[in-house]
Scaffold this active site. Structure first.
Site, mmCIF file in Angstrom:
data_model
loop_
_atom_site.group_PDB
_atom_site.id
_atom_site.type_symbol
_atom_site.label_atom_id
_atom_site.label_comp_id
_atom_site.label_asym_id
_atom_site.label_seq_id
_atom_site.Cartn_x
_atom_site.Cartn_y
_atom_site.Cartn_z
ATOM 1 N N HIS A 118 51.476 15.973 35.690
ATOM 2 C CA HIS A 118 52.527 16.495 34.800
ATOM 3 C C HIS A 118 53.769 15.616 34.749
ATOM 4 C CE1 HIS A 118 50.767 20.876 35.117
ATOM 5 N NE2 HIS A 118 49.996 20.050 34.447
ATOM 6 N N CYS A 146 67.693 6.408 22.795
ATOM 7 C CA CYS A 146 66.848 5.238 23.076
ATOM 8 C C CYS A 146 67.507 3.951 22.573
ATOM 9 C CB CYS A 146 65.503 5.440 22.376
ATOM 10 S SG CYS A 146 64.389 4.061 22.470
HETATM 11 P P1 NAD Z 1 51.771 27.033 39.906
HETATM 12 O O1 NAD Z 1 50.833 27.402 38.856
HETATM 13 O O2 NAD Z 1 51.408 25.951 40.798
HETATM 14 O O3 NAD Z 1 52.090 28.427 40.729
HETATM 15 C C1 NAD Z 1 52.682 28.526 41.968
HETATM 16 C C2 NAD Z 1 51.632 29.111 42.964
HETATM 17 O O4 NAD Z 1 52.070 28.874 44.285
HETATM 18 C C3 NAD Z 1 51.420 30.636 42.854
HETATM 19 O O5 NAD Z 1 50.034 30.887 42.750
HETATM 20 C C4 NAD Z 1 51.958 31.198 44.187
HETATM 21 O O6 NAD Z 1 51.193 32.304 44.672
HETATM 22 C C5 NAD Z 1 51.776 30.017 45.086
HETATM 23 N N1 NAD Z 1 52.697 29.927 46.236
HETATM 24 C C6 NAD Z 1 54.036 30.149 46.265
HETATM 25 N N2 NAD Z 1 54.538 29.847 47.478
HETATM 26 C C7 NAD Z 1 53.487 29.436 48.237
HETATM 27 C C8 NAD Z 1 53.344 28.975 49.577
HETATM 28 N N3 NAD Z 1 54.402 28.853 50.399
HETATM 29 N N4 NAD Z 1 52.104 28.648 50.016
HETATM 30 C C9 NAD Z 1 51.019 28.755 49.208
HETATM 31 N N5 NAD Z 1 51.084 29.159 47.932
HETATM 32 C C10 NAD Z 1 52.311 29.496 47.446
HETATM 33 O O7 NAD Z 1 53.119 26.569 39.361
HETATM 34 P P2 NAD Z 1 54.215 27.261 38.463
HETATM 35 O O8 NAD Z 1 55.311 27.640 39.389
HETATM 36 O O9 NAD Z 1 53.614 28.299 37.605
HETATM 37 O O10 NAD Z 1 54.687 26.026 37.556
HETATM 38 C C11 NAD Z 1 53.951 25.546 36.438
HETATM 39 C C12 NAD Z 1 54.189 24.050 36.252
HETATM 40 O O11 NAD Z 1 55.586 23.764 36.240
HETATM 41 C C13 NAD Z 1 53.695 23.188 37.389
HETATM 42 O O12 NAD Z 1 52.379 22.873 37.233
HETATM 43 C C14 NAD Z 1 54.631 21.970 37.320
HETATM 44 O O13 NAD Z 1 54.245 21.072 36.338
HETATM 45 C C15 NAD Z 1 55.936 22.611 36.968
HETATM 46 N N6 NAD Z 1 56.718 22.921 38.196
HETATM 47 C C16 NAD Z 1 56.868 21.955 39.152
HETATM 48 C C17 NAD Z 1 57.588 22.224 40.299
HETATM 49 C C18 NAD Z 1 57.722 21.133 41.318
HETATM 50 O O14 NAD Z 1 57.522 19.974 40.991
HETATM 51 N N7 NAD Z 1 58.035 21.454 42.574
HETATM 52 C C19 NAD Z 1 58.151 23.487 40.506
HETATM 53 C C20 NAD Z 1 57.987 24.462 39.492
HETATM 54 C C21 NAD Z 1 57.253 24.153 38.349
HETATM 55 ZN ZN ZN Z 2 62.677 5.049 21.151
#
Ligand code: NAD
Ligand code: ZN
Length: 241
Positions: A118, A146
């Protein structure tokens, strides 16, 4: 043998392991996941901001959100889950870490073979010509444009409704098809095409393990599902490798 013991045994005997990580892996570092109340910023849900239409209509608000997230991410450190994956990578001949996270924490902790599905929140590119910019953006001075074509500069992450970078997706699919052990760690296993990777691995003969705080649509399809905090479970496992 308990499920944890079986998993340890599988890691010890693996020649080729692939891991898919999600926002849950970085939760213990203090980066909120999108799902749940902690993901809210001001009054917006992430899906309302992380899409190309939102950026075209309100680039100032979307950039303000990304500036806030970049600041947050600059202040946090990798946690035990990130470091455990570094240890596992050292022990297995072929190892691919596929991440949906954009926070750079896997690279910061020392993981080597990382595939970013991503993008990376610290990088930026032009919305029109895709040209990457290494400029140190001063977002307080106004919206960035840009240098080549004058288009708006945007964060280099994949937004809802957008395609994934083709080379990263290909690498991830190849890793899923070739591995003998696949771990889905801290991801809701809902967002495609990443969500298909564990199934692809299983269809090609891999042993499938999931670790999550709660059950996901994948859980019932796994060989082993371990419920709990990623950072706790995976770091304990590394003590026995
Ligand atoms: P996701 O689909 O990966 O969901 C988060 C998952 O983590 C949930 O299923 C939850 O049950 C689980 N979880 C929470 N804490 C946990 C722990 N301590 N141990 C194990 N499991 C745990 O992600 P999202 O939050 O729905 O985000 C969607 C997209 O947004 C991501 O794929 C990413 O591209 C972006 N995003 C990135 C970050 C980051 O880079 N840290 C953070 C938020 C969102
Ligand atoms: Zn450009």
């Amino acid at each position: 043998m308990t499920d944890v013991q079986i998993f340890i045994d599988k890691i010890k005997n693996s020649q080729n392991m692939a891991v898919l990580t999600g926002a849950g892996v970085s939760a213990a570092s203090g980066i909120p996941t999108f799902r749940g109340q902690a993901g809210l910023w001001k009054k917006y849900r992430p899906e309302e901001l992380a899409n190309p239409q939102a950026f075209r209509s309100h680039p100032d608000i979307v950039w303000e959100w990304y500036a806030w997230r970049r600041d947050l991410i600059r202040q946090v450190k990798p946690n035990l889950a990130h470091y455990a994956l570094v240890e596992i990578e050292k022990k297995i001949p072929a190892f691919t870490l596929i991440t949906q996270n954009v926070d750079n924490l896997h690279q910061l902790s020392g993981s080597i073979n990382v595939v970013e599905l991503h993008g990376n929140i610290m990088k930026s590119k032009c919305i029109d010509c895709n040209h990457p910019t290494s400029d140190n953006l001063n977002l307080k001075a106004g919206l960035p444009y840009c240098r080549s074509c004058g288009g708006l500069i945007r964060p280099d992450v994949v937004w809802y409704g957008e395609y994934l970078p083709m080379d990263a997706l290909k690498k991830a699919q190849t890793a899923a098809m070739e591995c003998d052990l696949f771990l889905s760690l801290g991801t809701s296993a809902l967002v495609e095409p990443a969500a298909s990777l564990p199934y692809l691995a299983k269809a090609n003969g891999a042993f499938l393990v999931e670790i999550n705080m709660e059950e996901t649509p994948l859980s019932s399809q796994t060989d082993i599902f371990l419920i709990g905090q990623a950072e706790k479970i995976i770091s304990e496992i590394t003590h026995y490798l």
